[in-house]
Design a protein around this motif. Structure first.
Motif, mmCIF file in Angstrom:
data_model
loop_
_atom_site.group_PDB
_atom_site.id
_atom_site.type_symbol
_atom_site.label_atom_id
_atom_site.label_comp_id
_atom_site.label_asym_id
_atom_site.label_seq_id
_atom_site.Cartn_x
_atom_site.Cartn_y
_atom_site.Cartn_z
ATOM 1 N N ARG A 10 0.822 -1.264 0.034
ATOM 2 C CA ARG A 10 -0.015 -0.145 0.086
ATOM 3 C C ARG A 10 0.903 1.102 -0.035
ATOM 4 N NH1 ARG A 10 -0.925 4.456 2.478
ATOM 5 N NH2 ARG A 10 0.647 3.561 3.992
ATOM 6 N N ARG A 11 0.471 2.182 -0.880
ATOM 7 C CA ARG A 11 0.952 3.484 -0.878
ATOM 8 C C ARG A 11 -0.125 4.573 -1.365
ATOM 9 N NH1 ARG A 11 4.641 1.461 0.623
ATOM 10 N NH2 ARG A 11 3.913 2.684 2.309
ATOM 11 N N SER A 12 0.096 5.744 -0.953
ATOM 12 C CA SER A 12 -0.880 6.718 -1.306
ATOM 13 C C SER A 12 -0.662 6.884 -2.697
ATOM 14 C CB SER A 12 -0.605 8.051 -0.610
ATOM 15 O OG SER A 12 -0.668 7.803 0.876
ATOM 16 N N ARG A 14 -1.898 8.967 -5.909
ATOM 17 C CA ARG A 14 -2.511 10.210 -6.496
ATOM 18 C C ARG A 14 -2.603 10.462 -7.971
ATOM 19 N NH1 ARG A 14 0.891 11.207 -2.230
ATOM 20 N NH2 ARG A 14 -0.002 11.903 -0.199
ATOM 21 N N SER A 62 -7.969 18.302 -2.212
ATOM 22 C CA SER A 62 -6.507 17.980 -2.125
ATOM 23 C C SER A 62 -5.909 18.152 -3.373
ATOM 24 C CB SER A 62 -6.126 16.773 -1.595
ATOM 25 O OG SER A 62 -4.889 16.273 -1.052
ATOM 26 N N TRP A 65 -5.532 16.210 -9.098
ATOM 27 C CA TRP A 65 -5.488 14.899 -9.066
ATOM 28 C C TRP A 65 -6.787 14.041 -8.833
ATOM 29 C CZ3 TRP A 65 -5.402 11.744 -4.827
ATOM 30 C CH2 TRP A 65 -5.443 12.184 -3.823
ATOM 31 N N CYS A 107 -6.080 6.930 -1.593
ATOM 32 C CA CYS A 107 -5.222 7.981 -0.820
ATOM 33 C C CYS A 107 -6.219 8.231 0.468
ATOM 34 C CB CYS A 107 -4.835 9.007 -1.562
ATOM 35 S SG CYS A 107 -3.641 10.240 -0.582
ATOM 36 N N TRP A 108 -5.549 8.507 1.807
ATOM 37 C CA TRP A 108 -6.369 9.024 2.580
ATOM 38 C C TRP A 108 -6.163 10.782 2.536
ATOM 39 C CZ3 TRP A 108 -5.294 6.153 8.004
ATOM 40 C CH2 TRP A 108 -6.096 6.956 9.280
ATOM 41 N N VAL A 109 -7.392 11.221 2.192
ATOM 42 C CA VAL A 109 -7.184 12.720 2.122
ATOM 43 C C VAL A 109 -8.185 13.373 3.597
ATOM 44 C CG1 VAL A 109 -7.928 14.696 0.957
ATOM 45 C CG2 VAL A 109 -6.990 12.653 -0.281
ATOM 46 N N GLU A 110 -7.391 13.689 4.502
ATOM 47 C CA GLU A 110 -8.068 14.138 5.563
ATOM 48 C C GLU A 110 -7.425 15.537 5.913
ATOM 49 O OE1 GLU A 110 -8.318 11.656 9.054
ATOM 50 O OE2 GLU A 110 -7.843 13.510 10.560
ATOM 51 N N GLY A 111 -6.037 15.806 5.848
ATOM 52 C CA GLY A 111 -5.496 16.901 6.112
ATOM 53 C C GLY A 111 -6.234 17.969 5.431
ATOM 54 N N ASP A 112 -6.198 17.749 4.050
ATOM 55 C CA ASP A 112 -6.794 18.818 3.264
ATOM 56 C C ASP A 112 -8.599 18.709 3.138
ATOM 57 O OD1 ASP A 112 -4.641 19.828 2.262
ATOM 58 O OD2 ASP A 112 -4.207 18.103 0.801
ATOM 59 N N LYS A 149 9.832 5.139 4.174
ATOM 60 C CA LYS A 149 9.357 4.856 5.537
ATOM 61 C C LYS A 149 10.793 4.496 6.286
ATOM 62 C CE LYS A 149 5.237 4.421 4.676
ATOM 63 N NZ LYS A 149 4.122 5.125 5.139
HETATM 64 C C1 LIG Z 1 -4.305 11.679 8.897
HETATM 65 C C2 LIG Z 1 -3.718 11.732 7.383
HETATM 66 C C3 LIG Z 1 -4.088 12.674 6.446
HETATM 67 C C4 LIG Z 1 -3.808 12.914 5.194
HETATM 68 N N1 LIG Z 1 -4.274 13.907 4.430
HETATM 69 C C5 LIG Z 1 -3.848 13.893 3.258
HETATM 70 C C6 LIG Z 1 -4.525 14.716 2.505
HETATM 71 O O1 LIG Z 1 -5.115 15.904 2.847
HETATM 72 N N2 LIG Z 1 -3.806 14.928 1.050
HETATM 73 C C7 LIG Z 1 -2.899 13.898 0.536
HETATM 74 O O2 LIG Z 1 -2.720 13.920 -0.582
HETATM 75 N N3 LIG Z 1 -2.659 12.909 1.282
HETATM 76 C C8 LIG Z 1 -3.040 13.019 2.664
HETATM 77 N N4 LIG Z 1 -2.482 11.806 3.460
HETATM 78 C C9 LIG Z 1 -1.692 10.874 2.931
HETATM 79 C C10 LIG Z 1 -0.448 11.096 3.554
HETATM 80 O O3 LIG Z 1 0.295 11.991 3.059
HETATM 81 C C11 LIG Z 1 0.563 9.783 3.099
HETATM 82 O O4 LIG Z 1 0.001 8.621 4.071
HETATM 83 C C12 LIG Z 1 1.977 9.836 3.906
HETATM 84 O O5 LIG Z 1 2.871 10.566 2.940
HETATM 85 C C13 LIG Z 1 2.767 8.473 3.454
HETATM 86 O O6 LIG Z 1 3.008 7.932 2.232
HETATM 87 P P1 LIG Z 1 2.280 6.409 2.091
HETATM 88 O O7 LIG Z 1 0.680 6.815 2.382
HETATM 89 O O8 LIG Z 1 2.579 5.980 0.753
HETATM 90 O O9 LIG Z 1 2.835 5.638 2.979
HETATM 91 C C14 LIG Z 1 -3.082 11.697 4.788
HETATM 92 C C15 LIG Z 1 -2.649 10.685 5.543
HETATM 93 C C16 LIG Z 1 -3.249 10.617 6.839
HETATM 94 C C17 LIG Z 1 -2.715 9.252 7.616
#
Ligand SMILES: Cc1cc2nc3c(=O)[nH]c(=O)nc-3n(C[C@H](O)[C@H](O)[C@H](O)COP(=O)(O)O)c2cc1C
Length: 161
Positions: A10-12, A14, A62, A65, A107-112, A149
């Motif tokens: 698993r990777r994020s 985009r 976010s 993309w 992708c986990w988009v929460e921050g944005d 990592k």
């Molecule tokens: C709580 C949380 C919030 C995140 N918010 C965003 C976001 O708003 N936009 C985004 O592109 N990625 C977001 N991510 C993805 C992280 O950037 C990503 O998990 C991190 O860089 C590690 O990369 P990986 O998921 O490939 O291991 C978020 C991840 C988490 C856990």
């Protein structure tokens, strides 16, 4: 793919191709969220799966993309449950792993997403008392990012910190 393999893979993601994720696979992904661990088994979640292109284009909090995703899953939580954030996080990670296991990217988009919560609630018709914890764009991956990592030996402590 077994669970450990999905966790390692698993990777994020985009960047997505134009391919569509079938509804049955989206259901499998959401079902993985539904089955997550949850404090006192409260299960304080709902999941809104958006596949409409116009609506997805409006969910691009976010970045542009996100518009290429085949679907966006909105994770809706009931904050009256004491562990709603932990429960939501568990469900989100389950869905990311299920997506990977099925060969999709997500992708986990929460921050944005959180700063846009009220706007997202209006767009998706979410009740006022519920929270939008995250959006998960899902699609067929068009990139294979390398893991960045910390090494295991840096974070693993045996017996004492
Ligand atoms: C709580 C949380 C919030 C995140 N918010 C965003 C976001 O708003 N936009 C985004 O592109 N990625 C977001 N991510 C993805 C992280 O950037 C990503 O998990 C991190 O860089 C590690 O990369 P990986 O998921 O490939 O291991 C978020 C991840 C988490 C856990």
């Amino acid at each position: 793919m077994d669970a450990i393999e999905a966790i390692r893979k698993r990777r994020s993601i985009r960047r997505f191709t134009d391919d569509v994720v079938p509804k049955a696979d989206l259901e499998t992904i959401v079902d993985a969220g539904r089955l997550a661990a949850t404090g006192s088994n409260r299960q304080p979640w709902d999941f809104v799966v958006v596949t409409d292109r116009t609506m997805i284009a409006q969910l691009t909090v976010s970045g542009a993309w996100m518009a290429k995703a085949s679907a966006v899953i909105a994770v809706i939580m009931d904050p009256r449950s004491r562990w709603w954030i932990e429960d939501g996080a568990a469900a989100i990670e389950n869905m990311l792993l299920a997506s990977t296991s099925l060969g999709y990217g997500a992708c986990w988009v929460e921050g944005d997403a959180l700063p846009h919560e009220e706007e997202l609630k209006t767009l998706l018709g979410i009740p006022t008392k519920k929270r939008v914890l995250a959006l998960i764009p899902v699609g067929v991956p068009a990139e294979t990012p390398a893991p960045e990592k910390k090494p295991l030996e840096q974070v693993l402590h045996w017996e004492r910190y």
